[in-house]
Design a protein around this motif. Structure first.
Motif, PDB file in Angstrom:
ATOM      1  N   SER A   6       0.834  -1.203   0.000  1.00 18.39           N
ATOM      2  CA  SER A   6       0.000   0.000   0.000  1.00 18.39           C
ATOM      3  C   SER A   6       0.867   1.250   0.000  1.00 18.39           C
ATOM      4  O   SER A   6       0.484   2.287  -0.563  1.00 18.39           O
ATOM      5  CB  SER A   6      -0.936  -0.002   1.216  1.00 18.39           C
ATOM      6  OG  SER A   6      -0.219   0.139   2.437  1.00 18.39           O
ATOM      7  N   VAL A   7       2.049   1.179   0.620  1.00 21.12           N
ATOM      8  CA  VAL A   7       2.978   2.303   0.620  1.00 21.12           C
ATOM      9  C   VAL A   7       3.566   2.482  -0.776  1.00 21.12           C
ATOM     10  O   VAL A   7       3.613   3.596  -1.315  1.00 21.12           O
ATOM     11  CB  VAL A   7       4.102   2.078   1.651  1.00 21.12           C
ATOM     12  CG1 VAL A   7       5.069   3.255   1.656  1.00 21.12           C
ATOM     13  CG2 VAL A   7       3.511   1.861   3.044  1.00 21.12           C
ATOM     14  N   VAL A   8       4.002   1.389  -1.385  1.00 20.31           N
ATOM     15  CA  VAL A   8       4.559   1.445  -2.738  1.00 20.31           C
ATOM     16  C   VAL A   8       3.515   1.974  -3.716  1.00 20.31           C
ATOM     17  O   VAL A   8       3.794   2.850  -4.545  1.00 20.31           O
ATOM     18  CB  VAL A   8       5.053   0.059  -3.185  1.00 20.31           C
ATOM     19  CG1 VAL A   8       5.702   0.153  -4.564  1.00 20.31           C
ATOM     20  CG2 VAL A   8       6.042  -0.524  -2.175  1.00 20.31           C
ATOM     21  N   ALA A   9       2.283   1.459  -3.615  1.00 16.43           N
ATOM     22  CA  ALA A   9       1.219   1.890  -4.522  1.00 16.43           C
ATOM     23  C   ALA A   9       0.883   3.360  -4.329  1.00 16.43           C
ATOM     24  O   ALA A   9       0.695   4.103  -5.300  1.00 16.43           O
ATOM     25  CB  ALA A   9      -0.027   1.026  -4.300  1.00 16.43           C
TER      26      ALA A   9
ATOM     27  N   GLU B  58     -10.499   3.483 -10.751  1.00 15.93           N
ATOM     28  CA  GLU B  58     -11.811   3.771 -10.180  1.00 15.93           C
ATOM     29  C   GLU B  58     -11.805   3.551  -8.676  1.00 15.93           C
ATOM     30  O   GLU B  58     -12.530   4.229  -7.945  1.00 15.93           O
ATOM     31  CB  GLU B  58     -12.886   2.895 -10.843  1.00 15.93           C
ATOM     32  CG  GLU B  58     -13.153   3.237 -12.297  1.00 15.93           C
ATOM     33  CD  GLU B  58     -14.296   2.438 -12.874  1.00 15.93           C
ATOM     34  OE1 GLU B  58     -15.267   2.148 -12.127  1.00 15.93           O
ATOM     35  OE2 GLU B  58     -14.226   2.090 -14.060  1.00 15.93           O
ATOM     36  N   LEU B  59     -10.982   2.593  -8.224  1.00 20.42           N
ATOM     37  CA  LEU B  59     -10.972   2.278  -6.798  1.00 20.42           C
ATOM     38  C   LEU B  59      -9.602   1.780  -6.373  1.00 20.42           C
ATOM     39  O   LEU B  59      -9.029   0.880  -7.001  1.00 20.42           O
ATOM     40  CB  LEU B  59     -12.023   1.204  -6.486  1.00 20.42           C
ATOM     41  CG  LEU B  59     -12.109   0.711  -5.037  1.00 20.42           C
ATOM     42  CD1 LEU B  59     -12.538   1.829  -4.101  1.00 20.42           C
ATOM     43  CD2 LEU B  59     -13.075  -0.474  -4.929  1.00 20.42           C
ATOM     44  N   LEU B  60      -9.086   2.352  -5.313  1.00 18.38           N
ATOM     45  CA  LEU B  60      -7.903   1.851  -4.619  1.00 18.38           C
ATOM     46  C   LEU B  60      -8.362   1.252  -3.299  1.00 18.38           C
ATOM     47  O   LEU B  60      -9.064   1.904  -2.524  1.00 18.38           O
ATOM     48  CB  LEU B  60      -6.908   2.986  -4.354  1.00 18.38           C
ATOM     49  CG  LEU B  60      -5.741   2.676  -3.400  1.00 18.38           C
ATOM     50  CD1 LEU B  60      -4.811   1.633  -4.003  1.00 18.38           C
ATOM     51  CD2 LEU B  60      -4.966   3.953  -3.056  1.00 18.38           C
ATOM     52  N   VAL B  61      -7.967  -0.005  -3.049  1.00 24.69           N
ATOM     53  CA  VAL B  61      -8.276  -0.652  -1.776  1.00 24.69           C
ATOM     54  C   VAL B  61      -6.959  -0.983  -1.083  1.00 24.69           C
ATOM     55  O   VAL B  61      -6.160  -1.760  -1.600  1.00 24.69           O
ATOM     56  CB  VAL B  61      -9.096  -1.941  -1.955  1.00 24.69           C
ATOM     57  CG1 VAL B  61      -9.465  -2.520  -0.584  1.00 24.69           C
ATOM     58  CG2 VAL B  61     -10.360  -1.683  -2.770  1.00 24.69           C
ATOM     59  N   THR B  62      -6.727  -0.373   0.067  1.00 23.09           N
ATOM     60  CA  THR B  62      -5.544  -0.687   0.862  1.00 23.09           C
ATOM     61  C   THR B  62      -5.948  -1.683   1.947  1.00 23.09           C
ATOM     62  O   THR B  62      -6.986  -1.547   2.592  1.00 23.09           O
ATOM     63  CB  THR B  62      -4.932   0.579   1.482  1.00 23.09           C
ATOM     64  OG1 THR B  62      -5.953   1.380   2.096  1.00 23.09           O
ATOM     65  CG2 THR B  62      -4.255   1.405   0.401  1.00 23.09           C
ATOM     66  N   LEU B  63      -5.096  -2.686   2.142  1.00 22.93           N
ATOM     67  CA  LEU B  63      -5.391  -3.806   3.037  1.00 22.93           C
ATOM     68  C   LEU B  63      -4.260  -3.955   4.046  1.00 22.93           C
ATOM     69  O   LEU B  63      -3.096  -4.100   3.661  1.00 22.93           O
ATOM     70  CB  LEU B  63      -5.521  -5.109   2.229  1.00 22.93           C
ATOM     71  CG  LEU B  63      -6.503  -5.106   1.065  1.00 22.93           C
ATOM     72  CD1 LEU B  63      -6.229  -6.285   0.129  1.00 22.93           C
ATOM     73  CD2 LEU B  63      -7.937  -5.177   1.588  1.00 22.93           C
ATOM     74  N   GLY B  64      -4.591  -3.902   5.336  1.00 20.49           N
ATOM     75  CA  GLY B  64      -3.559  -4.046   6.357  1.00 20.49           C
ATOM     76  C   GLY B  64      -2.437  -3.044   6.179  1.00 20.49           C
ATOM     77  O   GLY B  64      -1.256  -3.385   6.271  1.00 20.49           O
ATOM     78  N   SER B  65      -2.792  -1.784   5.973  1.00 20.59           N
ATOM     79  CA  SER B  65      -1.821  -0.770   5.579  1.00 20.59           C
ATOM     80  C   SER B  65      -1.169  -0.067   6.762  1.00 20.59           C
ATOM     81  O   SER B  65      -1.843   0.328   7.711  1.00 20.59           O
ATOM     82  CB  SER B  65      -2.514   0.291   4.708  1.00 20.59           C
ATOM     83  OG  SER B  65      -1.628   1.356   4.418  1.00 20.59           O
ATOM     84  N   PRO B  66       0.161   0.167   6.674  1.00 19.97           N
ATOM     85  CA  PRO B  66       0.857   0.959   7.693  1.00 19.97           C
ATOM     86  C   PRO B  66       0.990   2.435   7.316  1.00 19.97           C
ATOM     87  O   PRO B  66       1.761   3.167   7.947  1.00 19.97           O
ATOM     88  CB  PRO B  66       2.236   0.296   7.736  1.00 19.97           C
ATOM     89  CG  PRO B  66       2.478  -0.094   6.313  1.00 19.97           C
ATOM     90  CD  PRO B  66       1.112  -0.485   5.759  1.00 19.97           C
ATOM     91  N   LEU B  67       0.268   2.895   6.299  1.00 23.80           N
ATOM     92  CA  LEU B  67       0.425   4.262   5.809  1.00 23.80           C
ATOM     93  C   LEU B  67       0.227   5.323   6.886  1.00 23.80           C
ATOM     94  O   LEU B  67       0.810   6.406   6.810  1.00 23.80           O
ATOM     95  CB  LEU B  67      -0.571   4.525   4.671  1.00 23.80           C
ATOM     96  CG  LEU B  67      -0.126   4.129   3.258  1.00 23.80           C
ATOM     97  CD1 LEU B  67      -1.325   4.125   2.311  1.00 23.80           C
ATOM     98  CD2 LEU B  67       0.966   5.050   2.749  1.00 23.80           C
TER      99      LEU B  67
END
Length: 294
Positions: free
Chosen positions: A180-183, A196-205
């Motif tokens: 999610s950080v790289v993306a 259209e949609l970004l889904v972050t999963l278990g993210s440390p952002l």
């Protein structure tokens, strides 16, 4: 090529795919893509009655950050001094979120090793040895990603994400953990990458000193949804030791339309496999599956 519905970005502990493929990158990519498609299909069948297996190209970047450590193996690699500092900052943030005063002055005075030992003991007592292993593996790979002496790894990882988005033109990007950080950085530096949609999963952002303050381009004040992304949804297990602080992504970043708090696994709440077939994710992506571009 025609646009598909989904693409993914993996998280930590995925160098094993390349190791199992005897160093052949296309074989490793095919293997992780098969796993992601299988896990997503399981959730779509169970939660939305969608019987087909949707392909899911995955941006594979583990080799970009690999520096001879045993990432993905049973034990965690020895932490570099930079990774040790990230781990100390991580636990400081967790302690602060729980209302406890972290020993930051001791860390700043250079007594990192002894302080880190007491901090990891506190963390293990509170969350368990498995959670400590997950966090240690995360900071080990984050250290490779953020290391100012190794900028090429960070750039190469982001380019892997951008290449998948340019080639496959997905409507939805599923980004797990470190992915999610790289993306986020790849999407932020290139507004021509459209989703259209970004889904972050278990993210440390949302971790302030560990991740948020290190993002490029630098974030001033509150972060924002990348301009090429129409909607952003976050999904985090309540017990995920990587997705901290709780609800932090929607608090730190504007443009997050939903921040799902879920329970995906009692023992290992950071697994990509469990995130990818959880009901909340299925509810977000089911409407995109089967649609094609013109």
């Amino acid at each position: 090529m025609d646009a598909g519905a989904l693409a993914g970005v993996h998280g930590i502990r995925n160098y094993g795919y390349l190791r199992d493929a005897a160093g052949d990158l296309p074989t490793a990519v095919s293997a992780i893509e098969a796993d992601w498609a299988k896990w997503i299909a399981r959730g779509l069948r169970k939660g939305a009655g969608v019987p087909s297996q949707e392909p899911c190209p995955v941006a594979y970047y583990a080799d970009c950050l690999f520096r001879g450590e045993r990432m993905g193996a049973g034990g965690s690699p020895p932490l570099t001094p930079f990774a040790q500092r990230l781990l100390a900052q991580w636990i400081e943030e967790v302690r602060s979120a729980e209302g406890e005063s972290p020993p930051a002055p001791l860390v700043s005075q250079g007594r990192l090793t002894s302080v880190l030992r007491s901090m990891t003991e506190w963390f293990t007592e509170r969350y368990g040895q498995r959670a400590l292993r997950i966090v240690t593996a995360t900071v080990s790979e984050l250290a490779s990603y953020f290391d100012p002496a190794f900028p090429e790894g960070r750039e190469q990882a982001q380019e892997r994400v951008a290449a998948v988005l340019r080639e496959h033109r997905p409507r939805v990007l599923l980004a797990h953990s470190l992915g999610s950080v790289v993306a986020y950085e790849a999407l932020s530096r290139d507004p021509d990458l459209q989703l259209e949609l970004l889904v972050t999963l278990g993210s440390p952002l949302a971790m302030r000193t560990v991740v948020f303050d290190r993002l490029l381009p630098p974030v001033q004040g509150r972060g924002a949804r990348p301009s090429g992304v129409a909607a952003w949804v976050n999904v985090a297990d309540r017990g995920d030791p990587v997705a901290v602080p709780r609800g932090g992504v929607s608090q730190r970043f504007s443009g997050v339309v939903r921040d799902h708090a879920v329970s995906i696994h009692l023992v290992d709440p950071h697994r990509a496999k469990s995130y990818l077939h959880c009901g909340e994710l299925v509810g977000e992506i089911a409407r995109f599956v089967g649609r094609r571009g013109v």
